[in-house]
Design a protein around this motif. Structure first.
Motif, short mmCIF file in Angstrom:
data_model
loop_
_atom_site.label_atom_id
_atom_site.label_comp_id
_atom_site.label_asym_id
_atom_site.label_seq_id
_atom_site.Cartn_x
_atom_site.Cartn_y
_atom_site.Cartn_z
N TRP A 175 62.06 35.69 53.04
CA TRP A 175 62.29 35.88 51.39
C TRP A 175 61.06 35.21 50.94
N ASN A 176 60.46 34.53 51.33
CA ASN A 176 59.16 34.02 50.69
C ASN A 176 58.03 35.13 50.89
N ALA A 177 57.94 35.62 51.90
CA ALA A 177 56.96 36.58 52.45
C ALA A 177 57.00 37.88 51.49
N PHE A 178 58.25 38.44 51.48
CA PHE A 178 58.38 39.78 51.06
C PHE A 178 59.13 39.90 49.64
N LEU A 179 59.42 38.64 49.10
CA LEU A 179 60.06 39.02 47.66
C LEU A 179 59.25 37.90 46.68
N VAL A 180 59.44 36.74 47.20
CA VAL A 180 58.81 35.58 46.21
C VAL A 180 57.47 36.02 45.96
N LEU A 181 56.44 35.90 46.80
CA LEU A 181 54.91 36.10 46.65
C LEU A 181 54.53 37.53 46.14
N PRO A 182 55.25 38.73 46.57
CA PRO A 182 54.84 40.00 45.93
C PRO A 182 55.27 39.86 44.37
N LEU A 183 56.29 39.45 43.97
CA LEU A 183 56.75 39.40 42.65
C LEU A 183 55.65 38.37 41.88
N PHE A 184 55.34 37.64 42.52
CA PHE A 184 54.33 36.41 41.96
C PHE A 184 53.03 37.17 41.68
N ALA A 185 52.70 37.84 42.53
CA ALA A 185 51.26 38.62 42.34
C ALA A 185 51.60 39.71 41.29
N PHE A 186 52.66 40.42 41.37
CA PHE A 186 52.68 41.54 40.35
C PHE A 186 52.81 40.88 38.93
N ALA A 187 53.37 39.72 38.84
CA ALA A 187 53.45 39.10 37.51
C ALA A 187 52.41 38.34 37.05
N LYS A 188 51.61 37.94 37.83
CA LYS A 188 50.14 37.25 37.41
C LYS A 188 48.99 37.88 37.36
N ALA A 189 48.75 38.99 38.37
CA ALA A 189 47.52 39.53 38.46
C ALA A 189 47.12 40.64 37.64
N GLY A 190 48.17 40.98 36.78
CA GLY A 190 47.88 42.28 35.78
C GLY A 190 47.26 41.55 34.62
N VAL A 191 45.66 42.02 34.74
CA VAL A 191 44.79 41.74 33.55
C VAL A 191 44.31 42.91 32.97
N SER A 192 44.23 42.95 31.53
CA SER A 192 43.56 44.27 30.87
C SER A 192 42.41 44.09 30.60
N PHE A 193 41.69 45.04 30.91
CA PHE A 193 40.19 45.13 30.47
C PHE A 193 39.92 46.13 29.48
N ALA A 194 40.68 46.45 28.69
CA ALA A 194 40.47 47.12 27.54
C ALA A 194 39.70 46.40 26.43
N GLY A 195 38.56 47.21 25.91
CA GLY A 195 37.81 46.64 24.95
C GLY A 195 36.62 45.50 25.47
N LEU A 196 36.59 45.72 26.66
CA LEU A 196 35.72 44.62 27.43
C LEU A 196 34.28 45.16 27.09
N SER A 197 33.23 44.30 26.61
CA SER A 197 31.93 44.54 26.34
C SER A 197 31.09 44.01 27.55
N LEU A 198 29.86 44.31 27.44
CA LEU A 198 29.00 43.69 28.71
C LEU A 198 28.53 42.32 28.29
N GLU A 199 28.60 42.25 27.03
CA GLU A 199 27.98 40.95 26.38
C GLU A 199 29.17 39.94 26.93
N GLN A 200 30.32 40.08 26.67
CA GLN A 200 31.46 39.15 26.98
C GLN A 200 31.52 38.92 28.57
N ALA A 201 31.54 39.98 29.35
CA ALA A 201 31.56 39.87 30.73
C ALA A 201 30.64 38.75 31.29
N PHE A 202 29.46 38.49 30.52
CA PHE A 202 28.60 37.57 30.99
C PHE A 202 28.51 36.42 30.19
N ALA A 203 29.54 36.06 29.33
CA ALA A 203 29.22 35.12 28.34
C ALA A 203 29.36 33.87 29.26
N PRO A 204 28.74 32.70 28.59
CA PRO A 204 28.42 31.20 29.04
C PRO A 204 29.78 30.72 29.93
#
Length: 399
Positions: A261-290
């Motif tokens: 259950w841990n391997a095939f339900l808990v961890l995949p759901l966790f990854a799907f919920a937490k790994a979603g990061v939007s890169f919309a509107g990202l600038s090169l300056e912001q990508a290398f900010a301090p």
């Protein structure tokens, strides 16, 4: 029989890593697709669970983080207890090494971040962000590359990551918490104490274990603390000694039943919920900010320096000992892997820079955490792959 159990366990671990990776990739794709609004809306939507007078209302994201992930930490706690009592960590010096390495793995990133803060002007308040190791992602990556490595390395990583996670939780409580609700927390500790005494005197049927864990979990949520703490504590009261009537160990049974259950339900759901990061509107300056650079290098350089340095010093001073059958190159590979700091680092980033999820600081926190984690994962995979080449996998009895 022991060999078959071990191979089955490793196959499940490797398959779990693949499921976790696919879920994380799917989250990134969806978060940057036309369905991104639906994805983020789903994570923020509230769902109510009510059983009689007990009522809990949390977002989907929190149900996964504090609910399902409590099961993950329960399994991790059960594995660590087995290793402390019967396995690799039964030697106090072998236990001391990952504990001290975890402390070094918190000091190193903080030092690197604060140094860069003075040099490139990264915001001072971001120093706690690179301190945490993401145990779920780190174990998944190890599952991909660890087949030819000694099993003691996985135990080392598991213990180190748990101590690291507990340290991060303590840090959050000190720096960002407005105070815990002590009444439900004391009730939870009382239940754990009573359960520990009773469990070692009489046999407790499985339904009562489930009810006990649910009660401790609910009280922890009410206290305002992370459920990972009490999940690990609950694992410590599960008996490891085989029952007289059937010769079965309750701890081994729990690991066997919960691991799929841990391997095939808990961890995949966790990854799907937490790994979603939007890169919309990202600038090169912001990508290398301090802030981005300080977090990324804190994870990548700070973790490997702190973890490996503390482990080597502990061994040199005879306080600790290197994991059984492991080389220092392999320990260094695991030290690199500790730079994968996804979930807890993002959570600390939200606390350190409160504001909207699309604020400049929050975007930079995400970029820094993702960048440092990817660098660490790739370097660790390369080093561990090289270190394990040509070596037979260890076959030892798993709980």
């Amino acid at each position: 029989m022991a060999r078959k159990l071990t191979l089955d366990f490793l196959k499940t671990e490797a398959a779990s890593g693949a499921a976790l990776a696919l879920a994380a990739i799917a989250a990134l794709i969806v978060a940057n697709s036309p369905w991104s609004a639906d994805y983020f809306g789903w994570l923020k939507s509230y769902h109510i669970v009510q059983i009689g007078p007990i009522r809990l209302e949390e977002t989907i994201s929190n149900w996964i983080k504090e609910g399902l992930m409590a099961v993950f930490f329960l399994v991790v706690g059960l594995e660590i207890k087995y290793e402390i009592v019967r396995g690799e960590l039964s030697d106090p010096r072998k236990l001391a090494t990952p504990v001290l390495a975890a402390l070094g793995g918190m000091a190193g990133p903080a030092a690197v971040y604060l140094l860069l803060s003075g040099v490139i002007g990264a915001p001072h308040e971001g120093w706690p962000i690179p301190l945490a190791t993401d145990i779920a992602f780190a174990l998944a990556i190890f599952g991909f590359v660890g087949r030819g490595l000694p099993s003691s390395l996985r135990v080392f990583l598991l213990t180190l990551a748990i101590v690291d996670d507990l340290g991060a939780i303590a840090l959050i409580a000190i720096l960002f918490s407005e105070g815990a609700n002590w009444t439900p927390l004391l009730w939870a500790l009382g239940l754990l104490a009573v359960g520990g005494v009773v469990a070692h005197r009489i046999r407790i049927p499985t339904p009562f274990w489930v009810l006990g864990f649910a009660a401790v979990w609910h009280l922890t949520v009410q206290s305002g603390l992370s459920t990972s703490l009490t999940a690990v504590a609950f694992a410590m009261i599960v008996p490891i000694k085989p029952r007289v009537e059937d010769g079965q160990s309750p701890l081994k049974e729990a690991i066997h039943d919960l691991h799929p259950w841990n391997a095939f339900l808990v961890l995949p759901l966790f990854a799907f919920a937490k790994a979603g990061v939007s890169f919309a509107g990202l600038s090169l300056e912001q990508a290398f900010a301090p802030l981005v650079i300080a977090i990324a290098l804190g994870l990548f350089f700070g973790k490997q320096i702190g973890v490996f340095g503390a482990a080597w010093i502990a061994s040199a001073l005879k306080i600790g000992a290197r994991p059984t059958d492991a080389s220092w190159l392999q320990v260094y590979g695991v030290s690199l892997l500790c730079g994968v700091g996804f979930t807890m680092s993002l959570f600390i980033g939200v606390l350190a820079f409160p504001g909207a999820v699309d604020s400049p600081e929050q975007v930079e926190v995400k970029l820094g955490v993702i960048g440092g984690s990817i660098l660490s994962a790739l370097a660790a995979a390369a080093v561990l792959g090289l270190a394990g080449r040509g070596r037979r996998p260890d076959v030892v009895e798993r709980p």
